[in-house]
Design a protein around this motif. Structure first.
Motif, PDB file in Angstrom:
ATOM      1  N   THR A 258      50.081  42.057-112.769  1.00  0.00           N
ATOM      2  CA  THR A 258      49.891  40.693-112.257  1.00  0.00           C
ATOM      3  C   THR A 258      49.982  40.663-110.735  1.00  0.00           C
ATOM      4  O   THR A 258      49.180  40.004-110.052  1.00  0.00           O
ATOM      5  CB  THR A 258      50.947  39.755-112.859  1.00  0.00           C
ATOM      6  OG1 THR A 258      50.842  39.785-114.284  1.00  0.00           O
ATOM      7  CG2 THR A 258      50.757  38.336-112.363  1.00  0.00           C
ATOM      8  N   LEU A 259      50.960  41.376-110.185  1.00  0.00           N
ATOM      9  CA  LEU A 259      51.114  41.428-108.725  1.00  0.00           C
ATOM     10  C   LEU A 259      49.919  42.099-108.067  1.00  0.00           C
ATOM     11  O   LEU A 259      49.464  41.682-106.991  1.00  0.00           O
ATOM     12  CB  LEU A 259      52.404  42.167-108.367  1.00  0.00           C
ATOM     13  CG  LEU A 259      53.714  41.464-108.751  1.00  0.00           C
ATOM     14  CD1 LEU A 259      54.899  42.386-108.526  1.00  0.00           C
ATOM     15  CD2 LEU A 259      53.889  40.179-107.951  1.00  0.00           C
ATOM     16  N   ALA A 260      49.396  43.152-108.693  1.00  0.00           N
ATOM     17  CA  ALA A 260      48.215  43.817-108.142  1.00  0.00           C
ATOM     18  C   ALA A 260      47.025  42.864-108.122  1.00  0.00           C
ATOM     19  O   ALA A 260      46.247  42.823-107.165  1.00  0.00           O
ATOM     20  CB  ALA A 260      47.896  45.070-108.953  1.00  0.00           C
ATOM     21  N   SER A 261      46.869  42.090-109.199  1.00  0.00           N
ATOM     22  CA  SER A 261      45.781  41.105-109.249  1.00  0.00           C
ATOM     23  C   SER A 261      45.953  40.054-108.155  1.00  0.00           C
ATOM     24  O   SER A 261      44.980  39.640-107.496  1.00  0.00           O
ATOM     25  CB  SER A 261      45.748  40.428-110.625  1.00  0.00           C
ATOM     26  OG  SER A 261      45.512  41.385-111.645  1.00  0.00           O
ATOM     27  N   PHE A 292      53.622  30.189-107.202  1.00  0.00           N
ATOM     28  CA  PHE A 292      55.061  30.149-106.906  1.00  0.00           C
ATOM     29  C   PHE A 292      55.845  29.776-108.170  1.00  0.00           C
ATOM     30  O   PHE A 292      56.889  30.359-108.475  1.00  0.00           O
ATOM     31  CB  PHE A 292      55.330  29.153-105.784  1.00  0.00           C
ATOM     32  CG  PHE A 292      56.791  28.995-105.458  1.00  0.00           C
ATOM     33  CD1 PHE A 292      57.438  29.895-104.620  1.00  0.00           C
ATOM     34  CD2 PHE A 292      57.527  27.944-106.007  1.00  0.00           C
ATOM     35  CE1 PHE A 292      58.789  29.741-104.328  1.00  0.00           C
ATOM     36  CE2 PHE A 292      58.867  27.793-105.718  1.00  0.00           C
ATOM     37  CZ  PHE A 292      59.496  28.705-104.873  1.00  0.00           C
ATOM     38  N   GLN A 293      55.358  28.802-108.914  1.00  0.00           N
ATOM     39  CA  GLN A 293      56.053  28.374-110.123  1.00  0.00           C
ATOM     40  C   GLN A 293      56.047  29.453-111.205  1.00  0.00           C
ATOM     41  O   GLN A 293      56.996  29.571-111.980  1.00  0.00           O
ATOM     42  CB  GLN A 293      55.405  27.087-110.653  1.00  0.00           C
ATOM     43  CG  GLN A 293      55.640  25.870-109.766  1.00  0.00           C
ATOM     44  CD  GLN A 293      54.903  24.637-110.243  1.00  0.00           C
ATOM     45  OE1 GLN A 293      53.897  24.744-110.954  1.00  0.00           O
ATOM     46  NE2 GLN A 293      55.387  23.468-109.845  1.00  0.00           N
ATOM     47  N   GLN A 294      54.986  30.244-111.234  1.00  0.00           N
ATOM     48  CA  GLN A 294      54.926  31.330-112.211  1.00  0.00           C
ATOM     49  C   GLN A 294      55.913  32.445-111.899  1.00  0.00           C
ATOM     50  O   GLN A 294      56.453  33.084-112.806  1.00  0.00           O
ATOM     51  CB  GLN A 294      53.507  31.901-112.270  1.00  0.00           C
ATOM     52  CG  GLN A 294      52.476  30.964-112.873  1.00  0.00           C
ATOM     53  CD  GLN A 294      51.070  31.516-112.816  1.00  0.00           C
ATOM     54  OE1 GLN A 294      50.844  32.598-112.272  1.00  0.00           O
ATOM     55  NE2 GLN A 294      50.106  30.766-113.355  1.00  0.00           N
ATOM     56  N   ASN A 295      56.139  32.692-110.618  1.00  0.00           N
ATOM     57  CA  ASN A 295      56.977  33.817-110.201  1.00  0.00           C
ATOM     58  C   ASN A 295      58.398  33.401-109.848  1.00  0.00           C
ATOM     59  O   ASN A 295      59.182  34.231-109.384  1.00  0.00           O
ATOM     60  CB  ASN A 295      56.353  34.539-109.006  1.00  0.00           C
ATOM     61  CG  ASN A 295      54.983  35.104-109.316  1.00  0.00           C
ATOM     62  OD1 ASN A 295      54.741  35.571-110.429  1.00  0.00           O
ATOM     63  ND2 ASN A 295      54.095  35.073-108.341  1.00  0.00           N
ATOM     64  N   SER A 296      58.739  32.127-110.018  1.00  0.00           N
ATOM     65  CA  SER A 296      60.073  31.660-109.641  1.00  0.00           C
ATOM     66  C   SER A 296      60.597  30.713-110.721  1.00  0.00           C
ATOM     67  O   SER A 296      59.822  30.004-111.375  1.00  0.00           O
ATOM     68  CB  SER A 296      60.024  30.944-108.290  1.00  0.00           C
ATOM     69  OG  SER A 296      61.284  30.421-107.957  1.00  0.00           O
TER      70      SER A 296
END
Length: 404
Positions: A258-261, A292-296
């Motif tokens: 996900t981070l790479a995408s 931001f909401q997905q990763n926090s």
């Protein structure tokens, strides 16, 4: 003109020395040709001073030798000595012969424009003009006798003619010397302006390159730096958990994917932002909020509705918001984030606040991210206010004038 300015111009434009050299040798060769032709056609009938031809040739040789040592980059006393010797040689030759080296005299005045200051040049021109006219009438009795011998039928009143020639020479000297001085000063001013323009162009290119490097570094930090750091952490975690907990390792790999995408999307977004003219700031900010909401795990309240803004302004506001949210996610430990924006007829107000751990005010300039935000605001001619304290959260307000 200061001597230092003349030195800098002479170093920047060596063609001055070459031009003076060519002009001087043209005059010297012309005088030499005239001397040989006159000697061949008329012999000594135009001479009233013995060995004047020898003195004439010695003067030409003297100037020819000095032409090889034009002291553009020498000390001031050497320059003054150089001008003094050439003027003295012309005066002595004028006194003891019938020859007047008018062109050489004007050339020496031109040389003084390049070697000395403006005040010294004007003083030399005035003093030289006075002495030059004195030299013209130094041997006036011999000239009168010579004129009566050569063409007595024309000079029934030679003294009146000599006075007329004296006045005519004075007017001619004033006109030509003024023209030579002004022309040289204009040339020097043009050369100096050109040298300054070249220098400023070089400095602008250096500054532009520096600003571009700073911009690229800031964009990489803002868009890719944090994502790639998180990606590296997830990959390291997956490597460590591979043998012990495959399920957690797979989850770490999914997160890394996900981070790479996201990194690829950030690169595409940055490129498209620089190329496209219809960048939608509101849509880009909404995408940023969703990421931001997905990763926090903290709650987020977002209220903004920006009008159509110039591409540069929209891009910088987006990067400021991105950097602010990234800092909150990494450092604040906040549970609530507020992002808002409003527009007035004169300015844009952007707010970002969290209820996290905050930081000391003396750390405002310690992080690259905060410096990057400040630099972006400065590029837009705006102001940024950062209010934070330990355990009291952080409030960031950005004000950007619409007239900028």
């Amino acid at each position: 003109m200061a001597a230092s300015s003349i030195n800098s111009i002479s170093k920047a434009f060596p063609s001055i020395r070459r031009t003076i050299f060519y002009v001087e040798w043209t005059i010297l060769i012309g005088h030499l040709i005239v001397a040989f032709v006159g000697e061949f056609l008329y012999g000594n009938q135009y001479e009233y001073v013995e060995n004047s031809s020898v003195i004439y040739c010695v003067t030409l040789v003297f100037f020819a030798l000095l032409s090889f040592s034009f002291p553009l980059n020498r000390p001031l006393w050497q320059k003054r000595t150089y001008i003094f010797l050439e003027i003295l040689c012309i005066f002595l030759t004028c006194i003891v012969t019938t020859t007047a080296f008018d062109l050489l005299l004007y050339l020496v005045i031109a040389k003084s424009c390049f070697l000395l200051s403006r005040q010294d040049t004007v003083k030399i021109a005035i003093a030289t003009g006075i002495i030059w006219q004195i030299c013209q009438v130094w041997d006036i009795e011999n000239k009168i006798e010579w004129l009566n011998t050569i063409i007595p039928e024309i000079f029934s009143d030679p003294q009146r003619y000599i006075i007329y020639i004296f006045l005519e020479n004075t007017v001619a000297y004033l006109a030509v010397s003024t023209f030579v001085i002004l022309l040289c000063f204009i040339w020097l001013a043009e050369r100096k302006s050109h040298a300054k323009a070249v220098f400023l162009t070089t400095e602008v290119e250096k500054l532009a390159a520096k600003l571009e490097r700073t911009r690229i570094a800031r964009d990489i930090h803002d868009s890719l730096g944090h994502t790639l750091t998180s990606l590296n952490i997830q990959l390291e975690l997956a490597v460590r958990l591979e043998q012990h907990n495959r399920s957690q390792a797979q989850q770490a790999l999914k997160t890394a994917k996900t981070l790479a995408s996201q990194s690829v999307q950030e690169v595409r977004r940055s490129v498209s932002t620089m190329r496209e003219e219809n960048f939608d700031l509101n849509q880009a900010l909404m995408t940023l909020v969703k990421q931001f909401q997905q990763n926090s795990s903290c709650q987020m309240q977002a209220r903004f509705n920006f009008p159509t803004l110039p591409l540069q302004t929209s891009h910088q506001i987006y990067c400021i918001a991105q950097e602010g949210l990234t800092n909150i996610q990494k450092h604040s430990n906040a549970s609530l984030v507020n992002l808002g924006g409003e527009t007035t007829p004169k300015q844009i107000v952007f707010n970002l606040a969290d209820n996290g751990i905050g930081f000391e005010s003396d750390r405002l300039n310690s992080g690259f991210g905060l410096r990057g935000m400040q630099e972006r605001v400065q590029m837009l001619g705006g102001q940024i206010k950062i209010d934070s304290a330990p355990k009291k959260g952080t409030q960031i307000q950005v004000i950007i004038p619409l007239s900028f």
